[in-house]
Design an enzyme around this catalytic site. Structure first.
Site, mmCIF file in Angstrom:
data_model
loop_
_atom_site.group_PDB
_atom_site.id
_atom_site.type_symbol
_atom_site.label_atom_id
_atom_site.label_comp_id
_atom_site.label_asym_id
_atom_site.label_seq_id
_atom_site.Cartn_x
_atom_site.Cartn_y
_atom_site.Cartn_z
ATOM 1 N N CYS A 1 0.598 -1.251 0.014
ATOM 2 C CA CYS A 1 0.198 -0.263 0.329
ATOM 3 C C CYS A 1 1.058 1.050 0.084
ATOM 4 O O CYS A 1 0.319 2.384 -0.455
ATOM 5 C CB CYS A 1 -0.843 -0.339 1.003
ATOM 6 S SG CYS A 1 -1.616 -1.624 1.489
ATOM 7 N N GLU B 1 -6.293 -6.401 -3.944
ATOM 8 C CA GLU B 1 -6.589 -5.406 -2.200
ATOM 9 C C GLU B 1 -5.332 -4.129 -2.537
ATOM 10 O O GLU B 1 -5.183 -4.549 -2.425
ATOM 11 C CB GLU B 1 -6.999 -6.327 -1.350
ATOM 12 C CG GLU B 1 -7.054 -5.634 -0.225
ATOM 13 C CD GLU B 1 -6.063 -4.842 0.716
ATOM 14 O OE1 GLU B 1 -6.027 -4.426 1.655
ATOM 15 O OE2 GLU B 1 -5.349 -5.752 0.654
ATOM 16 N N ARG C 1 -12.405 0.707 8.057
ATOM 17 C CA ARG C 1 -11.475 -0.399 7.261
ATOM 18 C C ARG C 1 -11.948 0.162 5.911
ATOM 19 O O ARG C 1 -13.150 -0.738 5.170
ATOM 20 C CB ARG C 1 -11.004 -1.259 7.696
ATOM 21 C CG ARG C 1 -9.776 -1.406 7.202
ATOM 22 C CD ARG C 1 -9.496 -3.469 7.655
ATOM 23 N NE ARG C 1 -7.601 -2.618 7.001
ATOM 24 C CZ ARG C 1 -6.847 -2.399 8.088
ATOM 25 N NH1 ARG C 1 -7.119 -1.590 9.033
ATOM 26 N NH2 ARG C 1 -5.797 -3.024 7.498
ATOM 27 N N ARG D 1 -11.142 -0.017 1.540
ATOM 28 C CA ARG D 1 -10.423 -0.407 1.143
ATOM 29 C C ARG D 1 -10.797 -0.875 -0.228
ATOM 30 O O ARG D 1 -11.665 -0.833 -0.151
ATOM 31 C CB ARG D 1 -9.576 -1.997 1.836
ATOM 32 C CG ARG D 1 -8.940 -1.927 2.783
ATOM 33 C CD ARG D 1 -7.476 -0.942 2.110
ATOM 34 N NE ARG D 1 -7.014 -1.173 4.270
ATOM 35 C CZ ARG D 1 -6.837 -0.525 4.779
ATOM 36 N NH1 ARG D 1 -7.130 1.476 4.402
ATOM 37 N NH2 ARG D 1 -5.659 -0.225 5.791
#
Length: 328
Positions: A71, A118, A161, A163
């Site tokens: 990320c 992801e 959260r 994502r």
């Protein structure tokens, strides 16, 4: 039918955990040594290390490619840090930004029928959307029909959260992301009953965090600790949680300083099963769970992906503004 899948940038196996009911993992890759320890303890295999050293021809044939690719080059915090160090970010970062292309070369060589990627929510807006556009162009250029959506885990675990999940199919299959409930379990439902005193903040650290927050609030900034609401959900658990736990503190009454989450509570916050083994130090465990996925979200996506493959509804055209599908 059972599916063969590979687990790239595997971390501690959160994505794998969600896909295991549907088949067999035939290859895993993760460079972090401590994450490898946790992975091996739970899955009985030690992942291969640096993906850049992996020849795509040596990767076993598989049906589904899974990758929670790094990320940092795309996240707001990562970008700020790299700018402050005078380093490039995104696809210009030679160490991490280009790791996406290791996924691309494996997709090109092995041509799995589906993939799931992801990343952080900010991937979509990074560099005014140019980064995400490059990613989509690469994936579609490899012949995949691609779907992408930002999902929030807070309807399944007590954690805010968000994502981005990117799903692709070699055939133009019909696919819809799962609906995540608006309201999920409360934080108190995942807390341990008897917690060691070592997780309670010292007077010195608690005073520092309070002073820090007060200083920034006077400047109009929102920086500081986050005292969690036990009947609601927490802030996003991050890899830096090991430092002071300030983003998620558990209140313990007026006469006692708040405490950090325990590693097991972090595992629960990410939806890992109780059987998941924590074999590393607390510091390493906090980093690992902060970097992981919310397993229940990926489980719902996995279910939808398998349904799409087995339903096999192929896009055949557009009629009166509506997509039309046919079963092959």
């Amino acid at each position: 039918m059972l599916y063969r899948f590979i687990d790239l940038f595997a971390g501690i196996g959160g994505i794998r955990t969600a896909f295991e009911p549907y088949g067999e993992c035939v290859f895993s890759c993760e460079w972090d040594i401590k994450a490898q320890e946790t992975y091996e303890a739970n899955f009985g295999e030690k992942p291969v290390g640096d993906i850049r050293q992996v020849n795509e021809k040596d990767v076993p044939d598989h049906d589904i490619l899974l990758a929670g690719f790094p990320c940092q080059p795309f996240s707001i915090a990562g970008v700020s840090k790299k700018k402050s160090l005078g380093r490039e970010h995104g696809f210009l970062d030679e160490t991490q930004g280009t790791l996406f292309f290791d996924i691309a070369r494996i997709l090109k060589e092995k041509k799995p029928q589906a993939f799931l990627l992801e990343n952080v929510k900010n991937l979509k807006s990074h560099d005014k959307g140019k980064t995400f556009k490059v990613i989509m162009n690469v994936l579609e250029g490899l012949g995949y029909t691609v779907y992408a959506e930002v999902l929030n885990a807070k309807g399944l675990v007590p954690q805010n959260r968000e994502r981005i999940y990117i799903v692709g199919f070699k055939n133009p299959l019909r696919f819809e992301f799962p609906e995540i409930p608006n309201k999920g379990p409360a934080l108190y439902t995942i807390l341990e009953k008897n917690v060691d005193e070592k997780y309670t903040l010292s007077d010195k650290l608690w005073k520092y965090l309070q002073d820090y927050k007060e200083k920034h609030s006077k400047k109009g900034n929102g920086f500081g600790y986050g005292l969690a609401d036990l009947n609601s959900y927490t802030r996003t658990l991050s890899a830096r949680y090991y430092k002071d736990g300030s983003e998620i503190l558990i209140p313990q009454g007026d006469d006692k300083n708040p405490r950090k989450l325990t590693p097991r509570e972090c595992a629960r916050l990410q939806g890992f099963p109780e059987t998941f083994k924590i074999v590393v130090s607390n510091t390493a465990a906090y980093k690992q769970f902060g970097n992981s996925v919310a397993v229940p979200v990926v489980s719902l996506i996995a279910e939808k992906m398998i349904q799409a493959i087995e339903r096999n509804e192929i896009l055949v055209g557009v009629k009166e503004g509506r997509l039309e599908y046919a079963t092959k």
